[in-house]
Structures are given as structure tokens and as C-alpha cells.
Design an enzyme around this catalytic site. Structure first.
Site, PDB file in Angstrom:
ATOM      1  N   HIS A   1       7.380 -27.393   1.542  1.00 13.82           N
ATOM      2  CA  HIS A   1       6.500 -28.438   1.027  1.00 13.82           C
ATOM      3  C   HIS A   1       5.342 -27.822   0.246  1.00 13.82           C
ATOM      4  CE1 HIS A   1       8.801 -31.216   3.458  1.00 13.82           C
ATOM      5  NE2 HIS A   1       8.826 -30.237   4.335  1.00 13.82           N
TER       6      HIS A   1
ATOM      7  N   LYS B   1     -13.415   0.882  -3.711  1.00 14.47           N
ATOM      8  CA  LYS B   1     -14.493   1.220  -2.765  1.00 14.47           C
ATOM      9  C   LYS B   1     -15.665   1.850  -3.520  1.00 14.47           C
ATOM     10  CE  LYS B   1     -11.719   2.065   1.369  1.00 14.47           C
ATOM     11  NZ  LYS B   1     -11.151   3.089   2.225  1.00 14.47           N
TER      12      LYS B   1
ATOM     13  N   GLU C   1       0.849  -1.202   0.000  1.00  7.87           N
ATOM     14  CA  GLU C   1       0.000   0.000   0.000  1.00  7.87           C
ATOM     15  C   GLU C   1       0.884   1.252   0.000  1.00  7.87           C
ATOM     16  OE1 GLU C   1      -4.272  -0.166   1.784  1.00  7.87           O
ATOM     17  OE2 GLU C   1      -3.090   0.949   3.227  1.00  7.87           O
TER      18      GLU C   1
HETATM   19  O1  F6P Z   1      -8.815   2.275   9.750  1.00  7.71           O
HETATM   20  P1  F6P Z   1      -9.759   2.498   8.622  1.00  7.71           P
HETATM   21  O2  F6P Z   1      -9.984   3.943   8.353  1.00  7.71           O
HETATM   22  O3  F6P Z   1     -11.042   1.765   8.859  1.00  7.71           O
HETATM   23  O4  F6P Z   1      -9.108   1.933   7.312  1.00  7.71           O
HETATM   24  C1  F6P Z   1      -8.763   0.590   7.162  1.00  7.71           C
HETATM   25  C2  F6P Z   1      -7.798   0.420   6.030  1.00  7.71           C
HETATM   26  O5  F6P Z   1      -8.380   0.887   4.834  1.00  7.71           O
HETATM   27  C3  F6P Z   1      -7.388   1.560   4.050  1.00  7.71           C
HETATM   28  O6  F6P Z   1      -7.665   2.890   4.064  1.00  7.71           O
HETATM   29  C4  F6P Z   1      -7.415   1.159   2.644  1.00  7.71           C
HETATM   30  O7  F6P Z   1      -7.290  -0.208   2.495  1.00  7.71           O
HETATM   31  C5  F6P Z   1      -6.078   1.247   4.748  1.00  7.71           C
HETATM   32  O8  F6P Z   1      -5.099   2.172   4.474  1.00  7.71           O
HETATM   33  C6  F6P Z   1      -6.513   1.200   6.155  1.00  7.71           C
HETATM   34  O9  F6P Z   1      -5.587   0.588   6.990  1.00  7.71           O
END
Ligand code: F6P
Length: 526
Positions: free
Chosen positions: A347, A451, A318
Site C-alpha cells: 500500500h 564527518k 557501507e
Molecule cells: O562504533 P563507533 O565507532 O561509534 O562507530 C559507529 C559507526 O560509525 C561508522 O564508523 C561510520 O558510519 C560505522 O562503521 C560504525 O558502525
């Protein structure tokens, strides 16, 4: 490997009892020297970051995870106080929970349910697995780290009839993450099904005034711990995100903080050879040609470190997986990370590593201490732990024979200090690598696209139920439903969503099969 080459390219860091062996990487003569200029910039950028520069320019944020373990380094008095008082608050809360002063409806808390995802779960999971001892832990720890209903059922099943003595930690930096919101609602329902008040068993760890924070305030949850915008999710394990769960489990959180701080001190050295994080970043840069051309395979020979590769997947991918560099050029940077544990992997996929496509470099993590207490001999004079090391050494050798590169990190044992050492080591290596490749390691714009698309699918799902409800008794195939919704371009999505709905009998939707699967019809009976 000759003894002299090994000695020349293995770097020892007594302050953290760690050694880093780059001798099996094939670094050409003079490579370290050739990188000194680039590292001078990386060291300077890191200094600025630690002093409070806006190191995450897109989001206009400081990057302060290093202050968490040494509050005196924070750029102003307010932050120093905020950080230290947060740690004190966590310790005091855990003490009250352990003493039973803060308790659940059915008495002293026996279990902790962590509800979070990404950085709000991976760090707590890694720490819990690496350092927990079920028979000694002050609380058993469980996770909702996804929006999979069955996964939640499994966690609730493990808790069983102890829900009334289970403390739920809802963790979300943003406070608006859908998976975590869903987990919270599912947990709420589970408590209320047992006649329990969720609020009396719930703690929020989130940004002030986030959606989650507002829910926690309005419902009068047990406690709230603050998360700050200057700590990224993937580097949040050493703030309340990881520390509250760890403290409740009975893990020494001060030892974690001290371990990270000790590694931070070592990784502030301004000479590549004296700085393990710089050496690691240099190794990555060399192995991947500075472009992620090879994958990073993490191979800890220790069951307790099983989740390290998963933790690193987020930290590294990320952070480094970026389309643009800081000047706006398309670079498509990143390093793919995967791994499990040795010798189990021997394995599974080591066959391909040794003989298949040479598109990776391995990182062996060697832990010297086998276990607390003595071991039996499995052969005269040889223990299971001797075998574990033997397999590490053997696999490393076997990979070397076919020209596969590897790094070896050696640490004395798995403890609060060494787990935190590893976390801090990789955090800083990621930071250095980002400067070497001129990218912003601290934002994650790419996550938003998925998202948004998921949001569109949820909207479509609502439309499908509406369309079938308004034509009760009429069976329609996917193209017909999509047409009715005015979204013929989304026929595939309509088909996929309707299939899922019928499988779950959602809103009474059923499916009439056809010879060709795609001609299946969906309906709600009149
Ligand atoms: O802590 P939050 O805001 O729920 O986000 C969870 C995760 O989602 C993200 O924003 C995107 O995957 C991550 O960077 C983060 O750790």
C-alpha cells in the site's frame, strides 16, 4: 512459474531449515557454471580471512566476526580465550543484573538505554525488535541512536520516572563518535537532573583505551566490555555490541551464537549450490550486472523483521559502496538497499515496483509460522496469517508478470536461531560479493568526508557566536558575518547555521526577518 523450474532453482538447507528460491531471477542456463571460477577465488579468500589473514588491507586488520560464534576458529589461543571469556562475562553480568546483585539507585534494573549509532545501534535494534516480547522481557529497551535532541527526549520520556532503574549502555567501537558522545552527555545530564549518579548506571562497550573507555575508567562506571579492532562495526552484533543488550533484555544469546554458527557451517561449503551465501551473492551479481545497476528491495512479510532492511542497509552499503577496487581502479561499486515490510509496502511503493522504473530486484522473506498460539478465522478457514502469505505470493507473482526479478528466502519462524541465521547469511554473502567485485568490504573511507565537513560546520558555529557576541546589539546578515569571520566563501553555511541558532535562541541570538529571506539579520541584544 513451473513446478520443475521452481524445484531446479530453489535450494534447501535442512541444517538451518532455510530455503532460497532463485527461480524468479531469470538466471540463464549455465550461469551458475559460468561463475565457478570466480567463486573458487571467493571461497579461497574467505578461507584465508577466517584463518586470520589481513582481509582489511587499508587498515591492516584481520576480519574476525566469524570467530565470535565459534571461538575455536580464532587464529591463536589468546583470541580464543578473549572471545569465550567475553561471552561468559556478558552472561554473568546479565545474570547479576537480573538477580538484582547489580542494580541501580532505585533498585533492580527495569530498563536499558542503548546509546550508539551505526553498527553500534542497528544490530541491537534489529535483535530487540525481532525477538523482544514487552510483557516478558527482563528489561525494556530504549535507544539514543542519533544526535537529535528531541529523539533523546522521546526515549527519556518513555523511560519516565524509571531512570534510577535504567542501565545505560554506551556503545562505540572507536569510542570517539560525536553522536554517541553527545548522547552520553545528554544521558548524564538527565540522570543528574534526577539526582542520580550516571556512573552507577553506566556500562561502556568500546575498544580498550578509547576516549570512551578512559571516561568509563576515570568515572568508575559499573562495567566495561571490550570491542576489538578485528570486528567491524557493521558486523559487531554478535559481540558485546549486540549481546549485552540482548542478554539484559532476556534474549537467549547462546541461541543467537549457535544460530550464526550453524549458518557459518553451511556457508563454508565449497560448492555454489550447497552454499546459500554463495547463491545469494551470485544472485546479486547477476541481478545488478556486478555493478550495482539494480537496487535491492528487502521485503520481509513479518513485522518482527521490519528493521532487517535498515540493518542490511549498513551491512551492505557501507561494505560494498566503494570508489576504488583493491587494485586502485575507480569502480564506484555498491548496491542500494531499501525496504520495509509486507504487506504494508503493498500500500506504499509496490505500485512503482510493479509498473514503474525497473531498477531493482526484490528479496521476499517468508516466515512460515504465523504466531505462537492459534489464530481466528477472518473468513471461513482463512486466518490473517494466510492473508499475509497470500499477499507475499501474490505480490511476487504480480512483479514477475511485469518482468521484475525476485529472490525468496523462506525460514520456519522468527527465533534467536533464525534471526542469527539471517545475519550470518548476509554477512557471508557480502564477503563473497566483495571478492567477486574485487573490493575491500571491511573499511569505510567515505564516511570520514562527511564527518570532517561536519567538524568544519561546528567550528564555523563557534565563530558565528563569537562574531555576534563581539558586536552585541548590531544586526548582521549572513554575508556580513561571513566577511567578519574572513570566510566569505562560507556565506551559505553561515546563513544556515545562524538560522538554526536563532530558531533555538542559542546564546541569545535572534533573527530580524526581511522580505527576502536571505536578507535576514542576526543579532545578540546588547
Ligand atoms: O562504533 P563507533 O565507532 O561509534 O562507530 C559507529 C559507526 O560509525 C561508522 O564508523 C561510520 O558510519 C560505522 O562503521 C560504525 O558502525
Amino acid at each position: 512459474m513451473s513446478w520443475d523450474t521452481y524445484k531446479a532453482l530453489t535450494f534447501n538447507f535442512p541444517a538451518v531449515e532455510l530455503s532460497l528460491d532463485l527461480s524468479r531471477l531469470g538466471l540463464p542456463e549455465g550461469y551458475i557454471d559460468s561463475q565457478r571460477g570466480a567463486f573458487a577465488k571467493a571461497f579461497a579468500a574467505m578461507d584465508e580471512l577466517e584463518k586470520g589473514a589481513i582481509a582489511n588491507p587499508d587498515e591492516g586488520r584481520m576480519v574476525g566476526h566469524y570467530w565470535l560464534r565459534d571461538a575455536d576458529l580464532a587464529p591463536n589461543e589468546e583470541l580464543k580465550t578473549t572471545i569465550s571469556s567475553s561471552v561468559e562475562k556478558i552472561k554473568a553480568f546479565a545474570a547479576k543484573v537480573h538477580s538484582g546483585e547489580v542494580k541501580g539507585s532505585n533498585g533492580t534494573f527495569t530498563d536499558v538505554l542503548v546509546i550508539g549509532i551505526g553498527g553500534s545501534a542497528l544490530g541491537p535494534q534489529f535483535i530487540a525488535h525481532a525477538l523482544g516480547v514487552p510483557s516478558e522481557d527482563k528489561a525494556a529497551i530504549h535507544f539514543f541512536d542519533n544526535t537529535d535532541p528531541e529523539g533523546m527526549d522521546l526515549a527519556l520520556n518513555a523511560i519516565g520516572d524509571r531512570l534510577g532503574s535504567t542501565l545505560s549502555l554506551v556503545i562505540s567501537k572507536s569510542g570517539g563518535t560525536a553522536e554517541t558522545r553527545n548522547g552520553m552527555l545528554e544521558a548524564q545530564k538527565a540522570y543528574s537532573d534526577m539526582g542520580l549518579d550516571f556512573a552507577k548506571h553506566a556500562v561502556a562497550i568500546t575498544g580498550v583505551d578509547s576516549k570512551l573507555d578512559k571516561v568509563a575508567v576515570s568515572e568508575g562506571w559499573l562495567e566495561r566490555f571490550e570491542m576489538w579492532d578485528w570486528v567491524g562495526g557493521r558486523t559487531s552484533v554478535l559481540c558485546a555490541v549486540g549481546l549485552v543488550a540482548a542478554a539484559l533484555q532476556g534474549i537467549d544469546i547462546q541461541a543467537l551464537l549457535d544460530g550464526a554458527s550453524a549458518m557459518d557451517k553451511v556457508t563454508r561449503a565449497k560448492s555454489i549450490e550447497e552454499n546459500p551465501a554463495a547463491l545469494l551473492a551470485l544472485a546479486w551479481f547477476y541481478a545488478t550486472n556486478g555493478k550495482g545497476e539494480k537496487d535491492m528491495v528487502i521485503l520481509p512479510y513479518k513485522d518482527r523483521l521490519l528493521l532487517f532492511s535498515r540493518y542490511l542497509q549498513q551491512l551492505i552499503m557501507e561494505s560494498l559502496g566503494k570508489e576504488f577496487d583493491l587494485d586502485g581502479n575507480v569502480v564506484n561499486q555498491g548496491i542500494a538497499v531499501y525496504g520495509n515490510k509486507g504487506s504494508t509496502d503493498q500500500h506504499a511503493y509496490v505500485q512503482q515496483l510493479r509498473e514503474g522504473v525497473p531498477n531493482f530486484f526484490a528479496t521476499f522473506i517468508e516466515v512460515l509460522k504465523d504466531r505462537h498460539g492459534p489464530s481466528i478465522d477472518v473468513e471461513p478457514g482463512i486466518t490473517a496469517g494466510d492473508y499475509l502469505q497470500g499477499f507475499l505470493l501474490g505480490t511476487r507473482e504480480a512483479l514477475g508478470e511485469t518482468g521484475r526479478q525476485s529472490i525468496t528466502i523462506t525460514t520456519p519462524e522468527v527465533s534467536e536461531a533464525t534471526v542469527a541465521n539471517l545475519i550470518a547469511l548476509y554477512e557471508r554473502a557480502v564477503g563473497f560479493y566483495a571478492t567477486l567485485t574485487n573490493i575491500n568490504a571491511y573499511h569505510q573511507p567515505g564516511v570520514e568526508a562527511g564527518k570532517k565537513a561536519a567538524g568544519a560546520a561546528i567550528e564555523l558555529a563557534k565563530g558565528i557566536v563569537g562574531a555576534l557576541e563581539s558586536s552585541k546589539g548590531t544586526a548582521m546578515d549572513a554575508p556580513t558575518i561571513a566577511e567578519k569571520l574572513g570566510k566569505p566563501e562560507s556565506t551559505e553555511l553561515v546563513y544556515k547555521i545562524a538560522l538554526h541558532m536563532a530558531a533555538n535562541a542559542k546564546a541569545g541570538i535572534s533573527k530580524i526577518d526581511a522580505e527576502n529571506w536571505y536578507d535576514a539579520k542576526f543579532l545578540i541584544l546588547a
